[in-house]
Design an enzyme around this catalytic site. Structure first.
Site, PDB file in Angstrom:
ATOM      1  N   GLY A  58       0.722  -1.070   0.044  1.00 27.54           N
ATOM      2  CA  GLY A  58       0.248   0.090  -0.117  1.00 27.54           C
ATOM      3  C   GLY A  58       0.743   1.235   0.016  1.00 27.54           C
ATOM      4  O   GLY A  58       0.357   2.439  -0.093  1.00 27.54           O
ATOM      5  N   LYS A 107      11.044   0.789   8.720  1.00 20.50           N
ATOM      6  CA  LYS A 107      10.445   1.881   9.099  1.00 20.50           C
ATOM      7  C   LYS A 107       9.928   1.542  10.501  1.00 20.50           C
ATOM      8  O   LYS A 107       9.557   0.607  10.946  1.00 20.50           O
ATOM      9  CB  LYS A 107       9.345   2.192   8.429  1.00 20.50           C
ATOM     10  CG  LYS A 107       9.464   2.518   6.848  1.00 20.50           C
ATOM     11  CD  LYS A 107       8.345   2.997   6.093  1.00 20.50           C
ATOM     12  CE  LYS A 107       7.203   2.148   6.502  1.00 20.50           C
ATOM     13  NZ  LYS A 107       7.256   0.658   6.073  1.00 20.50           N
ATOM     14  N   ASP A 112       6.556  -4.073  11.929  1.00 18.68           N
ATOM     15  CA  ASP A 112       7.700  -4.027  11.205  1.00 18.68           C
ATOM     16  C   ASP A 112       8.973  -4.319  12.081  1.00 18.68           C
ATOM     17  O   ASP A 112       9.653  -5.105  11.800  1.00 18.68           O
ATOM     18  CB  ASP A 112       8.175  -2.667  10.264  1.00 18.68           C
ATOM     19  CG  ASP A 112       6.968  -2.462   9.129  1.00 18.68           C
ATOM     20  OD1 ASP A 112       6.264  -3.744   9.150  1.00 18.68           O
ATOM     21  OD2 ASP A 112       6.808  -1.649   8.667  1.00 18.68           O
ATOM     22  N   HIS A 226      -0.556   5.126   7.355  1.00 15.67           N
ATOM     23  CA  HIS A 226      -1.597   4.245   7.618  1.00 15.67           C
ATOM     24  C   HIS A 226      -2.794   4.400   8.061  1.00 15.67           C
ATOM     25  O   HIS A 226      -3.446   4.139   8.834  1.00 15.67           O
ATOM     26  CB  HIS A 226      -0.976   3.186   8.606  1.00 15.67           C
ATOM     27  CG  HIS A 226       0.265   2.728   8.244  1.00 15.67           C
ATOM     28  ND1 HIS A 226       1.402   3.070   8.680  1.00 15.67           N
ATOM     29  CD2 HIS A 226       0.705   1.419   7.215  1.00 15.67           C
ATOM     30  CE1 HIS A 226       2.548   2.225   8.252  1.00 15.67           C
ATOM     31  NE2 HIS A 226       2.105   1.552   7.463  1.00 15.67           N
ATOM     32  N   ASP A 425     -12.032   0.646  18.558  1.00 16.67           N
ATOM     33  CA  ASP A 425     -11.500   0.366  17.518  1.00 16.67           C
ATOM     34  C   ASP A 425     -10.406   1.571  17.026  1.00 16.67           C
ATOM     35  O   ASP A 425     -10.037   1.565  15.663  1.00 16.67           O
ATOM     36  CB  ASP A 425     -12.417   0.160  16.071  1.00 16.67           C
ATOM     37  CG  ASP A 425     -13.600   1.477  16.261  1.00 16.67           C
ATOM     38  OD1 ASP A 425     -13.411   2.306  16.978  1.00 16.67           O
ATOM     39  OD2 ASP A 425     -14.595   1.282  15.294  1.00 16.67           O
ATOM     40  N   GLY A 426     -10.206   2.549  18.013  1.00 15.27           N
ATOM     41  CA  GLY A 426      -9.158   3.656  17.789  1.00 15.27           C
ATOM     42  C   GLY A 426      -9.759   4.763  17.278  1.00 15.27           C
ATOM     43  O   GLY A 426      -8.951   5.762  16.715  1.00 15.27           O
ATOM     44  N   ASP A 427     -11.101   4.955  16.959  1.00 16.31           N
ATOM     45  CA  ASP A 427     -11.427   6.139  15.824  1.00 16.31           C
ATOM     46  C   ASP A 427     -12.152   7.057  16.630  1.00 16.31           C
ATOM     47  O   ASP A 427     -12.399   8.215  16.205  1.00 16.31           O
ATOM     48  CB  ASP A 427     -12.199   5.637  14.959  1.00 16.31           C
ATOM     49  CG  ASP A 427     -13.657   5.153  15.151  1.00 16.31           C
ATOM     50  OD1 ASP A 427     -13.664   4.898  16.290  1.00 16.31           O
ATOM     51  OD2 ASP A 427     -14.572   4.883  14.242  1.00 16.31           O
ATOM     52  N   CYS A 428     -12.337   7.021  17.883  1.00 20.25           N
ATOM     53  CA  CYS A 428     -13.388   7.777  18.956  1.00 20.25           C
ATOM     54  C   CYS A 428     -12.706   9.333  18.780  1.00 20.25           C
ATOM     55  O   CYS A 428     -13.592  10.197  18.544  1.00 20.25           O
ATOM     56  CB  CYS A 428     -13.582   7.409  20.254  1.00 20.25           C
ATOM     57  SG  CYS A 428     -14.751   8.061  21.157  1.00 20.25           S
ATOM     58  N   THR A 471     -21.360   5.167  15.116  1.00 15.90           N
ATOM     59  CA  THR A 471     -22.064   5.214  16.393  1.00 15.90           C
ATOM     60  C   THR A 471     -22.193   6.442  17.081  1.00 15.90           C
ATOM     61  O   THR A 471     -23.330   6.937  17.426  1.00 15.90           O
ATOM     62  CB  THR A 471     -21.633   3.998  17.204  1.00 15.90           C
ATOM     63  OG1 THR A 471     -21.974   2.640  16.467  1.00 15.90           O
ATOM     64  CG2 THR A 471     -22.813   3.757  18.609  1.00 15.90           C
TER      65      THR A 471
END
Length: 600
Positions: A58, A107, A112, A226, A425-428, A471
């Site tokens: 990617g 990196k 990694d 990422h 999930d890390g997005d809040c 949500t």
């Protein structure tokens, strides 16, 4: 702007291998171990040090696109944004091992480092006579991650890593020893800094389509590769002649205790650099040219002499519309134990047949004349409203309170993100920050005002729906929509302003309506815990005490750290981990930040 979620592929599962086969078709000097997704030189001089790199796919042309004579010997590829496993890496080492040694360059990302490091240790254990001939180098060049924030994990590895590949690979091609190749790679890694900026995040093939992470008028500075959030957002999108100096400040600063990573001597002291402008995947060549022009101009104005300019697609984040700027600070005459500038530049200029390496002139850039430009600005108009308006008792204080709440959420984003990386999930954090930033923009454009509280609350509900999503966005949108209804339905006849009693009754009715759409009830380790505590406290006495109610809500948010998750994404997290780490619910923590800022 929307995230591009359509791709050209056979299947998401076959995309990486299909791409590697295409790469080998482009360069017949390359061979492919399909099972382990390792691209390597089909015939190489075993008397020369080998260089191996890799990571998640990617980021093309990184990493396999830099395999070639005078650069890398092998590249090991994982799935999109996922590190290859140790056995893949070990296979890559075995394909290029030789008596002179191998340098492994990765990196600075946890997957990694762990998988390549494990492979190196396994190789050493299986080949004890060669254990001292495998060197390991981690590159972290991101200046957006402050020293405090990255104290333990270090800086992320970005496009500057490619300069390490090129310079160390060229020296290995000349026949240098393992120590010489490793030393120059380590020196280059210590002298590079990179800052990224994006108009939008990217979409991973094979995953569900996602809504825009940024509003049409926003950019994000400090982007990773990422889809990680940056360290700040700017709205509206500034013209390049305003944006580039801000980015260069991150790279050139010698006074910022968090981001003074490179030993620049300052204007007038002869700093010299190599400049790399990297397309993160979705920026047009037309725009990249303009970015290069402004960056060279900005460096000149800062008193930095540019010895080389590299421009193009080196390390992407799939199709992210963005770019990064990398500076390699060249050695000065007073630097001890440093390579000569002439050596660094000659290694950089040396030819390679690696498909991913871009043409460069081998000369400093010519002088660029700056033409004056103007960018018109657009001002938003307030939305019309119908019927008699309800004003805040103090309209100015109302707007100040909303601004404080938004800024509190933006400030809390890193902590909420950290919590959610463990409990969800890390997005809040990013979701709440997006909503807060959008609300600030609504204020700026006159759609949230103190003399129309109902219309303003509806505007906040719309922001939650359109800018936050998921949500959290739905819950906030329902609550604020219900709050607007409560203000209207609970008002007394001839009431023209909102007092504390009306706020309290509206909050209680809003929570009741929210419960229509969610099964979460306190104690539930969700954002309803502090909301319920707030509403209960507001309606518990003869007088309305907002400070006491906010205190109760804050306590409820803190207490979620000891609750069993019954709803939300935390319900899917292994329970013992939540109990051990005592992480409060990120959504509840966001509500706490909002309420405390409102009554500050």
């Amino acid at each position: 702007m929307s995230i591009q979620s359509k791709h050209f592929l056979n299947t998401p599962e076959s995309l990486v291998l299909d791409s590697l086969e295409g790469l080998c078709a482009v360069n017949p000097h390359l061979a492919l171990d399909s099972q382990n997704k390792v691209v390597y030189l089909s015939s190489r001089d075993s008397s020369k040090v080998a260089l191996i790199c890799g990571g998640g796919s990617g980021h093309e042309p990184a990493h396999a696109g830099f395999v070639g004579e005078g650069m890398l010997s092998a590249g090991v590829c994982g799935s999109v944004f996922a590190s290859p496993n140790a056995s893949q890496v070990r296979r890559g080492i075995n394909l290029v091992e030789n008596d002179k040694g191998v340098v492994i360059i990765v990196k600075n990302y946890t997957g990694d480092v762990l998988n390549f490091g494990l492979a190196k240790e396994q190789y050493a254990a299986l080949n004890p006579t060669k254990s001292d001939r495998a060197k390991f180098l981690i590159v972290g060049d991101d200046v957006a991650v402050g020293k405090t924030q990255g104290k333990i994990v270090g800086r992320r590895g970005l496009a500057g890593t490619v300069l390490v590949y090129k310079i160390a690979g060229a020296l290995a091609h000349r026949g240098a020893s393992l120590e010489e190749v490793y030393d120059i790679a380590q020196w280059v890694a210590s002298r590079i800094g990179t800052i990224g900026v994006g108009l939008e995040h990217c979409h991973v093939p094979g995953t569900a389509s996602s809504e825009s992470a940024l509003s049409p008028s926003e950019i994000e500075i400090g982007m990773g590769i990422h889809n990680e959030p940056g360290n700040r957002r700017i709205s509206p999108v500034p013209p390049l002649h305003e944006l580039i100096p801000q980015l260069l400040e991150h790279l050139l600063s010698t006074t910022d205790p968090e981001r003074s990573f490179l030993p620049f001597k300052g204007k007038g002291n002869g700093d010299k650099v190599v400049l790399l402008v990297n397309n993160l995947g979705g920026t047009s060549e037309l725009e990249v040219g303009a970015i290069v022009k402004e960056t060279v101009k900005g460096l000149k104005e800062a008193g930095v002499e540019v010895e080389r300019v590299l421009s193009g697609t080196f390390m992407t984040s799939l199709n992210m519309p963005g770019f990064s700027i990398t500076l390699l600070l060249l050695p000065s005459s007073t630097d001890t134990d440093a390579p000569q500038t002439s050596q660094i530049l000659s290694l950089l200029d040396e030819a390679t047949n690696a498909p991913g390496w871009k043409w460069s002139s081998g000369l400093p850039p010519s002088t660029i004349q700056q033409a004056a430009t103007t960018v018109p600005s657009a001002a938003g108009a307030a939305l019309p409203s119908e019927g008699e308006k309800l004003a805040a008792s103090d309209p100015s204080a109302f707007i100040d309170a909303v601004k404080r709440a938004c800024k509190a959420l933006i400030d809390e984003e890193p902590e909420i993100t950290r919590m959610d990386s463990i409990a969800g999930d890390g997005d809040c954090g990013l979701t709440l920050k997006a909503g807060a930033t959008a609300v600030l923009k609504e204020i700026e454009e006159g759609r949230i005002v103190g003399d129309d509280v109902v219309g303003s609350v509806i505007a906040v509900s719309r922001v939650a729906e359109e800018q936050m999503g998921g949500t959290s966005g739905a819950l906030y949108s329902i609550f604020f929509s219900a709050l607007a209804q409560g203000l209207q339905s609970n008002r007394s006849p001839n009431t023209t302003s909102v007092d504390s009693t009306l706020w309290a009754s509206a909050a209680s009715s809003a929570l009741t309506k929210l419960y229509t759409y969610t099964r979460a009830r306190p104690p539930s380790r969700t954002l309803v815990d502090p909301l319920d505590a707030l509403a209960s406290k507001l309606s518990s006495g003869d007088t309305v005490d907002f400070k006491a109610a906010v205190g109760a809500a804050a306590d409820a948010a803190l207490n979620t750290r000891d609750l069993e998750a019954k709803a939300g994404r935390s319900a899917y997290v292994e329970g013992d981990r939540l109990k051990t780490e005592r992480i409060p619910d990120p959504g509840a923590w966001g509500v706490k930040a909002i309420l405390q800022a409102l009554v500050k």
